[in-house]
Motif scaffolding. Structure first.
Motif, PDB file in Angstrom:
ATOM      1  N   ARG A  85       0.825  -1.212   0.000  1.00  0.00           N
ATOM      2  CA  ARG A  85       0.000   0.000   0.000  1.00  0.00           C
ATOM      3  C   ARG A  85       0.860   1.265   0.000  1.00  0.00           C
ATOM      4  O   ARG A  85       0.574   2.226  -0.703  1.00  0.00           O
ATOM      5  N   VAL A  86       1.932   1.251   0.791  1.00  0.00           N
ATOM      6  CA  VAL A  86       2.833   2.409   0.829  1.00  0.00           C
ATOM      7  C   VAL A  86       3.504   2.599  -0.533  1.00  0.00           C
ATOM      8  O   VAL A  86       3.610   3.725  -1.044  1.00  0.00           O
ATOM      9  N   ALA A  87       3.941   1.512  -1.155  1.00  0.00           N
ATOM     10  CA  ALA A  87       4.578   1.602  -2.474  1.00  0.00           C
ATOM     11  C   ALA A  87       3.601   2.132  -3.512  1.00  0.00           C
ATOM     12  O   ALA A  87       3.956   2.968  -4.347  1.00  0.00           O
ATOM     13  N   LEU A  88       2.357   1.670  -3.468  1.00  0.00           N
ATOM     14  CA  LEU A  88       1.346   2.165  -4.408  1.00  0.00           C
ATOM     15  C   LEU A  88       1.037   3.633  -4.169  1.00  0.00           C
ATOM     16  O   LEU A  88       0.845   4.399  -5.125  1.00  0.00           O
ATOM     17  N   LEU A  89       0.998   4.048  -2.915  1.00  0.00           N
ATOM     18  CA  LEU A  89       0.727   5.447  -2.598  1.00  0.00           C
ATOM     19  C   LEU A  89       1.818   6.353  -3.159  1.00  0.00           C
ATOM     20  O   LEU A  89       1.531   7.329  -3.861  1.00  0.00           O
ATOM     21  N   PHE A  90       3.086   6.020  -2.882  1.00  0.00           N
ATOM     22  CA  PHE A  90       4.178   6.854  -3.374  1.00  0.00           C
ATOM     23  C   PHE A  90       4.331   6.746  -4.886  1.00  0.00           C
ATOM     24  O   PHE A  90       4.673   7.732  -5.559  1.00  0.00           O
ATOM     25  N   GLY A  91       4.068   5.584  -5.451  1.00  0.00           N
ATOM     26  CA  GLY A  91       4.143   5.439  -6.904  1.00  0.00           C
ATOM     27  C   GLY A  91       3.103   6.269  -7.609  1.00  0.00           C
ATOM     28  O   GLY A  91       3.386   6.958  -8.593  1.00  0.00           O
ATOM     29  N   SER A  92       1.876   6.246  -7.110  1.00  0.00           N
ATOM     30  CA  SER A  92       0.823   7.045  -7.741  1.00  0.00           C
ATOM     31  C   SER A  92       1.072   8.533  -7.539  1.00  0.00           C
ATOM     32  O   SER A  92       0.784   9.346  -8.420  1.00  0.00           O
ATOM     33  N   ALA A  93       1.640   8.917  -6.398  1.00  0.00           N
ATOM     34  CA  ALA A  93       1.982  10.328  -6.180  1.00  0.00           C
ATOM     35  C   ALA A  93       3.076  10.771  -7.153  1.00  0.00           C
ATOM     36  O   ALA A  93       3.020  11.880  -7.700  1.00  0.00           O
ATOM     37  N   ALA A  94       4.056   9.907  -7.415  1.00  0.00           N
ATOM     38  CA  ALA A  94       5.125  10.248  -8.352  1.00  0.00           C
ATOM     39  C   ALA A  94       4.594  10.376  -9.772  1.00  0.00           C
ATOM     40  O   ALA A  94       4.983  11.288 -10.520  1.00  0.00           O
ATOM     41  N   ILE A  95       3.689   9.508 -10.156  1.00  0.00           N
ATOM     42  CA  ILE A  95       3.096   9.588 -11.494  1.00  0.00           C
ATOM     43  C   ILE A  95       2.271  10.861 -11.634  1.00  0.00           C
ATOM     44  O   ILE A  95       2.354  11.561 -12.645  1.00  0.00           O
ATOM     45  N   ALA A  96       1.473  11.189 -10.632  1.00  0.00           N
ATOM     46  CA  ALA A  96       0.669  12.414 -10.678  1.00  0.00           C
ATOM     47  C   ALA A  96       1.567  13.642 -10.747  1.00  0.00           C
ATOM     48  O   ALA A  96       1.306  14.584 -11.515  1.00  0.00           O
ATOM     49  N   PHE A  97       2.633  13.650  -9.968  1.00  0.00           N
ATOM     50  CA  PHE A  97       3.578  14.766  -9.985  1.00  0.00           C
ATOM     51  C   PHE A  97       4.216  14.921 -11.360  1.00  0.00           C
ATOM     52  O   PHE A  97       4.350  16.027 -11.881  1.00  0.00           O
ATOM     53  N   ALA A  98       4.597  13.813 -11.981  1.00  0.00           N
ATOM     54  CA  ALA A  98       5.209  13.858 -13.314  1.00  0.00           C
ATOM     55  C   ALA A  98       4.211  14.352 -14.361  1.00  0.00           C
ATOM     56  O   ALA A  98       4.570  15.117 -15.262  1.00  0.00           O
ATOM     57  N   LEU A  99       2.962  13.924 -14.256  1.00  0.00           N
ATOM     58  CA  LEU A  99       1.952  14.359 -15.222  1.00  0.00           C
ATOM     59  C   LEU A  99       1.646  15.845 -15.094  1.00  0.00           C
ATOM     60  O   LEU A  99       1.311  16.498 -16.076  1.00  0.00           O
ATOM     61  N   ILE A 100       1.766  16.393 -13.907  1.00  0.00           N
ATOM     62  CA  ILE A 100       1.513  17.818 -13.708  1.00  0.00           C
ATOM     63  C   ILE A 100       2.743  18.642 -14.061  1.00  0.00           C
ATOM     64  O   ILE A 100       2.637  19.699 -14.685  1.00  0.00           O
ATOM     65  N   LEU A 101       3.918  18.169 -13.682  1.00  0.00           N
ATOM     66  CA  LEU A 101       5.146  18.934 -13.853  1.00  0.00           C
ATOM     67  C   LEU A 101       5.614  19.007 -15.304  1.00  0.00           C
ATOM     68  O   LEU A 101       6.163  20.027 -15.719  1.00  0.00           O
ATOM     69  N   THR A 102       5.390  17.983 -16.093  1.00  0.00           N
ATOM     70  CA  THR A 102       5.878  17.949 -17.469  1.00  0.00           C
ATOM     71  C   THR A 102       5.322  19.094 -18.325  1.00  0.00           C
ATOM     72  O   THR A 102       6.098  19.805 -18.969  1.00  0.00           O
ATOM     73  N   PRO A 103       4.017  19.336 -18.362  1.00  0.00           N
ATOM     74  CA  PRO A 103       3.521  20.461 -19.171  1.00  0.00           C
ATOM     75  C   PRO A 103       3.990  21.819 -18.654  1.00  0.00           C
ATOM     76  O   PRO A 103       4.225  22.741 -19.444  1.00  0.00           O
ATOM     77  N   VAL A 104       4.151  21.944 -17.356  1.00  0.00           N
ATOM     78  CA  VAL A 104       4.606  23.216 -16.798  1.00  0.00           C
ATOM     79  C   VAL A 104       6.023  23.518 -17.266  1.00  0.00           C
ATOM     80  O   VAL A 104       6.320  24.631 -17.708  1.00  0.00           O
ATOM     81  N   ASP A 162       7.532  22.245 -19.894  1.00  0.00           N
ATOM     82  CA  ASP A 162       7.518  22.408 -21.343  1.00  0.00           C
ATOM     83  C   ASP A 162       7.114  23.833 -21.711  1.00  0.00           C
ATOM     84  O   ASP A 162       7.728  24.459 -22.569  1.00  0.00           O
ATOM     85  N   ARG A 163       6.104  24.344 -21.051  1.00  0.00           N
ATOM     86  CA  ARG A 163       5.647  25.708 -21.312  1.00  0.00           C
ATOM     87  C   ARG A 163       6.740  26.708 -20.953  1.00  0.00           C
ATOM     88  O   ARG A 163       6.961  27.686 -21.663  1.00  0.00           O
ATOM     89  N   ARG A 164       7.450  26.441 -19.875  1.00  0.00           N
ATOM     90  CA  ARG A 164       8.507  27.353 -19.433  1.00  0.00           C
ATOM     91  C   ARG A 164       9.640  27.407 -20.453  1.00  0.00           C
ATOM     92  O   ARG A 164      10.150  28.478 -20.765  1.00  0.00           O
ATOM     93  N   THR A 165      10.035  26.253 -20.996  1.00  0.00           N
ATOM     94  CA  THR A 165      11.118  26.256 -21.987  1.00  0.00           C
ATOM     95  C   THR A 165      10.665  26.898 -23.290  1.00  0.00           C
ATOM     96  O   THR A 165      11.450  27.559 -23.955  1.00  0.00           O
ATOM     97  N   ARG A 166       9.411  26.723 -23.661  1.00  0.00           N
ATOM     98  CA  ARG A 166       8.916  27.383 -24.878  1.00  0.00           C
ATOM     99  C   ARG A 166       8.885  28.894 -24.706  1.00  0.00           C
ATOM    100  O   ARG A 166       9.184  29.635 -25.636  1.00  0.00           O
TER     101      ARG A 166
END
Length: 96
Positions: A24-43, A45-49
């Motif tokens: 459960r702890v591994a799934l919690l941190f894994g899903s948090a890392a995926i959510a963070f990556a999905l939010i951070l990537t477009p931000v 990308d926009r900054r470099t553009r």
């Protein structure tokens, strides 16, 4: 089934419960890392553009066979296209 550890014992149910807690702890941190990556990537990308739209290139590399030099640009220089070239022997050319 009982497993002995230095005179004490741990039951099978305790081991299963501890294992499920770790999953459960591994799934919690894994899903948090995926959510963070999905939010951070477009931000990012926009900054470099935005930086590229203003003519800023944070990383520019290149090579010329047989010649070694350093090319410097500064936002503090009077003209934005001013380039200072420092050759391998210390000689400077351009706007330094």
């Amino acid at each position: 089934m009982r497993i002995e550890f230095d005179g004490g014992s741990v039951g099978k149910k305790t081991l299963v419960r501890l294992g499920m807690g770790a999953v459960r702890v591994a799934l919690l941190f894994g899903s948090a890392a995926i959510a963070f990556a999905l939010i951070l990537t477009p931000v990012l990308d926009r900054r470099t553009r935005d930086m590229a739209a203003h003519g800023l290139d944070p990383i520019a590399t290149g090579s010329v066979p047989g010649r070694v030099f350093v090319e410097r640009r500064s936002v503090l220089q009077a003209t934005p296209d001013a380039i200072c070239i420092i050759h391998e022997d210390g000689r400077r050319s351009g706007t330094c």
